[in-house]
Design a protein around this motif. Sequence first.
Motif, mmCIF file in Angstrom:
data_model
loop_
_atom_site.group_PDB
_atom_site.id
_atom_site.type_symbol
_atom_site.label_atom_id
_atom_site.label_comp_id
_atom_site.label_asym_id
_atom_site.label_seq_id
_atom_site.Cartn_x
_atom_site.Cartn_y
_atom_site.Cartn_z
ATOM 1 N N ASN A 1 0.815 -1.211 0.000
ATOM 2 C CA ASN A 1 0.000 0.000 0.000
ATOM 3 C C ASN A 1 0.852 1.266 0.000
ATOM 4 O O ASN A 1 0.327 2.364 0.164
ATOM 5 C CB ASN A 1 -0.917 0.016 1.231
ATOM 6 N N ASP B 1 -3.566 1.184 -3.481
ATOM 7 C CA ASP B 1 -4.262 1.989 -2.481
ATOM 8 C C ASP B 1 -5.055 3.041 -3.249
ATOM 9 O O ASP B 1 -4.488 3.970 -3.821
ATOM 10 C CB ASP B 1 -3.227 2.644 -1.559
ATOM 11 N N ARG C 1 -3.991 -8.595 -1.453
ATOM 12 C CA ARG C 1 -2.693 -8.202 -0.934
ATOM 13 C C ARG C 1 -1.644 -9.265 -1.210
ATOM 14 O O ARG C 1 -0.710 -9.469 -0.447
ATOM 15 C CB ARG C 1 -2.785 -7.946 0.571
#
Length: 208
Positions: free
Chosen positions: A41, A200, A185
């Motif tokens: 992220n 993100d 992820r």
Amino acid sequence: MVDAALIQQCADPALKPAIVETFIERAGSQDPLTVAVRSGNRVVLVPRPSTPDEAMELVRQHVGRNIVRVGITQYPAGVDVAEAGELKPDLVDACANLRIGTALFAKVHRIVTKWYGNPTDKEVLPQVFDDAIIAWQTGYFDGTAVFQAPDPAEVKLTEPTPEGEGETAEQRGDHTAAGDSDSGRETANTDPKKAGIRIDLSGIAREK
């Protein structure tokens, strides 16, 4: 705004020009040399390239280790190659990037459209498009890695109503577009074909 003639000449014919324009506005870049790099992220700061050679060098440095998006469509570099040496300068050519990027987005859009049951209702189409945009940005839809998924080529894409006439997936609180939080992820793999796209979305908004 990307030139209409460029869209007409280079974009995948499965997408209407209005869809391509909105896609680039919401998920792409006006600069064909744009290279965005992320690790999980976290945004990785990289120097802004001023030439195609510099842009490709940046891509080769990071692909396989980080998530790399390139060019007008912010194409996910590495999804169709086994190693960095196979990357082609087409990634930073405006027409070529538009061609491969819209072709891949058209597939993503078809995957989302099929999941919705191939709707034609004008009230549903903006939701489908919103989820397709999020799937492009994250690389996942309903837990499926959309860039590697089979193409439901029989699905016919329908132009959504103008942005603002329907709620976005985020406004609805619909989390199916991003899929399971863990699957989105996936750790970057040295094999770009197996690497997840981890974006993100708030960071994308700031960059734009």
